[in-house]
Design an enzyme around this catalytic site. Structure first.
Site, PDB file in Angstrom:
ATOM      1  N   ASP A  91       0.834  -1.213   0.000  1.00 49.43           N
ATOM      2  CA  ASP A  91       0.000   0.000   0.000  1.00 49.43           C
ATOM      3  C   ASP A  91       0.864   1.257   0.000  1.00 49.43           C
ATOM      4  OD1 ASP A  91      -2.186  -1.633   0.064  1.00 49.43           O
ATOM      5  OD2 ASP A  91      -2.670  -1.295   2.176  1.00 49.43           O
ATOM      6  N   HIS A 107       0.680  -8.156   0.042  1.00 45.59           N
ATOM      7  CA  HIS A 107      -0.514  -8.907   0.369  1.00 45.59           C
ATOM      8  C   HIS A 107      -1.366  -9.041  -0.883  1.00 45.59           C
ATOM      9  CE1 HIS A 107      -0.985  -4.628   1.353  1.00 45.59           C
ATOM     10  NE2 HIS A 107      -2.265  -4.724   1.026  1.00 45.59           N
ATOM     11  N   ARG A 144     -17.168 -11.556  -2.009  1.00 44.46           N
ATOM     12  CA  ARG A 144     -16.540 -11.024  -0.794  1.00 44.46           C
ATOM     13  C   ARG A 144     -16.591  -9.504  -0.827  1.00 44.46           C
ATOM     14  NH1 ARG A 144     -11.232  -9.115   0.407  1.00 44.46           N
ATOM     15  NH2 ARG A 144     -10.591  -9.495   2.569  1.00 44.46           N
TER      16      ARG A 144
END
Length: 303
Positions: free
Chosen positions: A182, A236, A246
């Site tokens: 990120d 990730h 989801r």
């Protein structure tokens, strides 16, 4: 396999109501997880289950709208709706997901007072307060100024991202979200109970087991640079599911574009750079190479 930190939820209740010893222990656990994993989960975080559940319900409702309506939604500014991966050159680079990328200023300036806007404002403002608190703790454990974040992280660069990952017919061939780090200081994530989020450590991927009461916190690139590599921004990804969709919502703590990210060390691993420069470099790399290079571009020459 679940990472050990999934069983060691850091309860922020101790930070407010604990003894001095309990508060320091809690802070030490947060700093240790940020050094070793770059991820941790928190409970008793101050955001009620009612707000979290309303946030989930509202984003489901928004994503249920027709594609044309989502791309031209009057709820958010132009370009907020995104799907797939525009830079993908093959199937493996495609993210099987759609999202609304909503700047904090869009949320706070929205005067519609719909259930969506009021829920987003509540979630965003409480996530913002939590992010400041955690960032200040991490700064304190580095021996650095804890007011840096309130002085430099502003609403026009911080944002929410609402994500939907549809069922995927080829889950072994496509990611829900490509492996990445990120480009911020801290990310606060609320995920549903489907699962799919994974992080890497020691060249192994670990699943982050959902907990309905927990928020997931991860260190971003800017915190890794600011901490001189002490806190880790780790890759990730989100795996796809063949049968179940989801949902997740993330808050990103970002500085102003002119804020300078400076290591506090006699031997800094990274040169000084502004958030604007970092963003521009990431965008250039994605355009030219098809992927983000990130912090290695800003390493000092002796590393």
């Amino acid at each position: 396999m679940d990472p050990p930190f999934s069983e060691l939820y850091n309860t922020l209740f101790r930070l407010i109501y604990g003894t001095e010893k309990e508060r320091e222990k809690c802070k030490d656990e947060i700093a240790r997880a940020s050094r070793e994993w770059g991820f941790f989960q928190v409970i008793n975080h101050g955001i009620s289950m009612d707000v979290l559940e309303k946030m989930r319900q509202e984003q489901i409702r928004v994503f249920r709208e027709p594609f044309d309506k989502k791309t031209k939604s009057d709820k958010f500014s132009a370009g907020s709706y995104r799907w797939g991966t525009p830079s993908a050159t093959c199937l493996r680079q495609l993210s099987w997901s759609e999202a609304f990328h909503v700047p904090m200023t869009d949320i706070s300036d929205n005067k519609d007072f719909t259930t969506l806007s009021t829920t987003m404002e509540k979630f965003a403002s409480e996530s913002e307060a939590l992010a400041y608190m955690l960032a200040e703790i991490l700064a304190e454990k580095l021996g650095r100024k804890s007011n840096f974040f309130k002085e430099n992280c502003v609403r026009n660069t911080c944002y929410l991202r609402m994500n939907r990952y549809p069922p995927c017919p080829n889950p072994s061939e496509v990611y829900g979200l490509m492996p990445h780090t990120d480009s911020d200081f801290l990310t606060i994530l609320y995920q549903d109970q489907v699962g799919g989020l994974q992080l890497i450590k020691d060249n192994r991927w670990f699943a982050v087991k959902p907990n309905p009461r927990a928020l997931i916190i991860n260190i971003g690139d800017l915190f890794q640079a600011w901490s001189n590599g002490i806190y880790r921004s780790v890759e990730h990804r989100v795996m796809t599911n063949p049968t179940v969709e989801r949902f997740s919502t993330a808050y990103f703590l970002c500085p102003s574009y002119d804020a300078v990210i400076e290591c506090s060390s006699d031997c800094p691993a990274y040169r000084n750079f502004s958030f604007r420069e970092f963003r521009q470099q990431v965008q250039e790399d994605v355009k030219k190479l098809g992927f983000k290079v990130g912090l290695p571009r800003f390493l000092n020459h002796f590393y």
